[in-house]
Design an enzyme around this catalytic site. Sequence first.
Site, short mmCIF file in Angstrom:
data_model
loop_
_atom_site.label_atom_id
_atom_site.label_comp_id
_atom_site.label_asym_id
_atom_site.label_seq_id
_atom_site.Cartn_x
_atom_site.Cartn_y
_atom_site.Cartn_z
N GLU A 207 -10.54 3.68 -4.95
CA GLU A 207 -10.27 4.95 -4.17
C GLU A 207 -8.99 5.92 -4.86
OE1 GLU A 207 -11.23 3.96 0.59
OE2 GLU A 207 -9.25 3.44 -0.27
N ASP B 287 0.98 -1.17 -0.08
CA ASP B 287 -0.16 0.12 0.11
C ASP B 287 0.94 1.37 0.04
OD1 ASP B 287 -2.25 1.87 0.77
OD2 ASP B 287 -3.31 -0.16 0.63
N HIS C 91 -3.14 3.96 -3.69
CA HIS C 91 -2.25 3.30 -2.62
C HIS C 91 -1.13 2.72 -3.26
CE1 HIS C 91 -6.12 2.84 -0.28
NE2 HIS C 91 -6.89 2.80 -1.38
#
Length: 644
Positions: free
Chosen positions: A418, A293, A347
């Site tokens: 995201e 991440d 990420h």
Amino acid sequence: MLKAVCYRGLRMKHYDLKRALLIFSLFCIAFFVVLFWQQNSAIDEVSQLFPVYKKSPLLKKERKLPYPPQWHWQCNGKHCERQKVAPGVSAVSLSTCSMLCGSTQLWPQPSGPVTLGSKTATFNHHQIQFKADAKEPAATLLNHAIEIFKDKVLDYVQDVNYTVHDTDVEKILVHLKVQHADVVRLRLDTDESYHLTIKSKAHQLSVNITANTFFGVRHGLETLSQLIWWDEYSKGGMLRIIKNASVKDYPVFSYRGLMLDTARNYMSVDTLKRVFIGMSANKLNIFHWHVSDSQSFPLILPRLPKFAKVGSYAPDMTYSPEDVKELMLFALVRGIRIVIEIDTPAHAGSGWTWGPDEDMGELAVCVNKQPWMLYCGEPPCGQLNPDNPKVYEVLETLYKDLLDMTKEDELFHIGGDEVNLECWQDSLSSATQKKYGDFHDLWGDFTLKALESLQKANGGKRIPYVLVWSSNLTKRPYVSKYFNRSNIVVQSWGSSQWPDTLDLIQDGYKVIISHVDAWYLDCGFGRWRETGDAACDPYRTWQTVYNHRPWTQQGVNKKQVMGGEICLWSEQVDETSVDARLWPRGAAFAERMWSDPSLDLNTFSISEDVYLRLNTQRDRLVARGLRPEAMWPQWCLQNPGMCL
């Protein structure tokens, strides 16, 4: 003369001083002797009350020696009622009463018919013999599974000397038969069903487990281990087994997953093995490894070692290719496949900063950019750079390493959620700014190029099932523009109240369900920072996990639901607490995925049987060295039906 007198007086003073010191020394010695004797006496008294038990080579952890029974249990209908032990009454332990009273103690509850006899037999582990009927390559896996089963039986043993006692049987012969020995890798269409029978004849038990594949036999051995328990009241402690049984069993869903994040907080290889032990005990079959991440990149890639070199927390907080291979084999013999995810394009911060040093340009943008709330969901920020064509070359090499390490060519997870469009708008070239009026289309083009890199890495062959997280890009109108229904599977993680899952199914996509309001196990532990949203609330109880059946929603085509996955993100969990976060909630999820028992649609209350069976399963996990969360006060266990 005066000098002589003074000298004699001085000698006398020295003599008195020496005598005083000697007396004082003798007094001190006597004092410490008395103190030591009193201390030893106190230790002896405490030892009699709380004996110190010696470790045995047989046992993996310290065990308690049995005390005289205080309570015993009698089956009354479907309940084991606690009673005081009375003189002349044969005491029955709670474990034995539970196994014979009411429902089975199997977890997950089998999908097919189950018949369990009411008679049991004591035995010792030396009396179990195996006959494996399987050709290679399944035979090798079967031998490993047999050794794992033996360890599970030994985990129950609480007295190393129990083998000196007589037993009810002389031998337990376990016959294992695999029909298709060539199936040694899990796929979504792998047959995991099995048939288990136990029959008694004279002083021998015959156990037969037959299945089409090794994985079915492995599940059958798991169930067999649940028909064995430690009876602490029998001769001070004995192994006991059901004498007659028949179980036909199969999973309702082929994808029964558990996702663990090892990027926020590193978790060791041994910790991951503990996770696999818990998964195998509950017949979960897919470990989704969110390995990287924006915080860290701990995976050492053979062709791209700089990722871990610049992205790991420390050199000893990494996973080598050898570690991955070891974990793959450890998981395989326990009926688990590993799917590694390196999330893109968001990420992606730590680990992606080496581009300029290798003349590759900036591979990521917004890395550590402040104020972080504008550019990502949590610090540190980082997102891949779609303006840099080298990014797609790196992705191809990265994907090739993952494919080579895991040999997993049916399922592949590329992440994809995201994405912060403001990050790209503030970082990319003016030409890109002009080209894309809607940056969702830039996101879509990036995804198409990433999928092309994956196909190239796989020798030009398309991966049958590419997994992506649900996002704005998997919503209408973008989803049909950028995702092919034939091989894209969406892992739907939004709230079960949102329309996302139903829309995807109605649009013809296959889904894996991970609804945040039911199956996110990291929620409910408060904020871990002062700014921004830092926690999802409330805590997801095992009852919430168990009651969630989203495929029963009106309009859902169950055939398009490949399965489900519980998720544990690691912002507030590391290897010291992972057991308690996963279990027994993960076990509750496992039964929902395996047999999907019906619920009381009027009250959504959970039956007492589920509570008792799950607590028994929790005890099995404890016996195997895990540390699951407690379910309720022990009084509730000792008094079934009194707490519900």
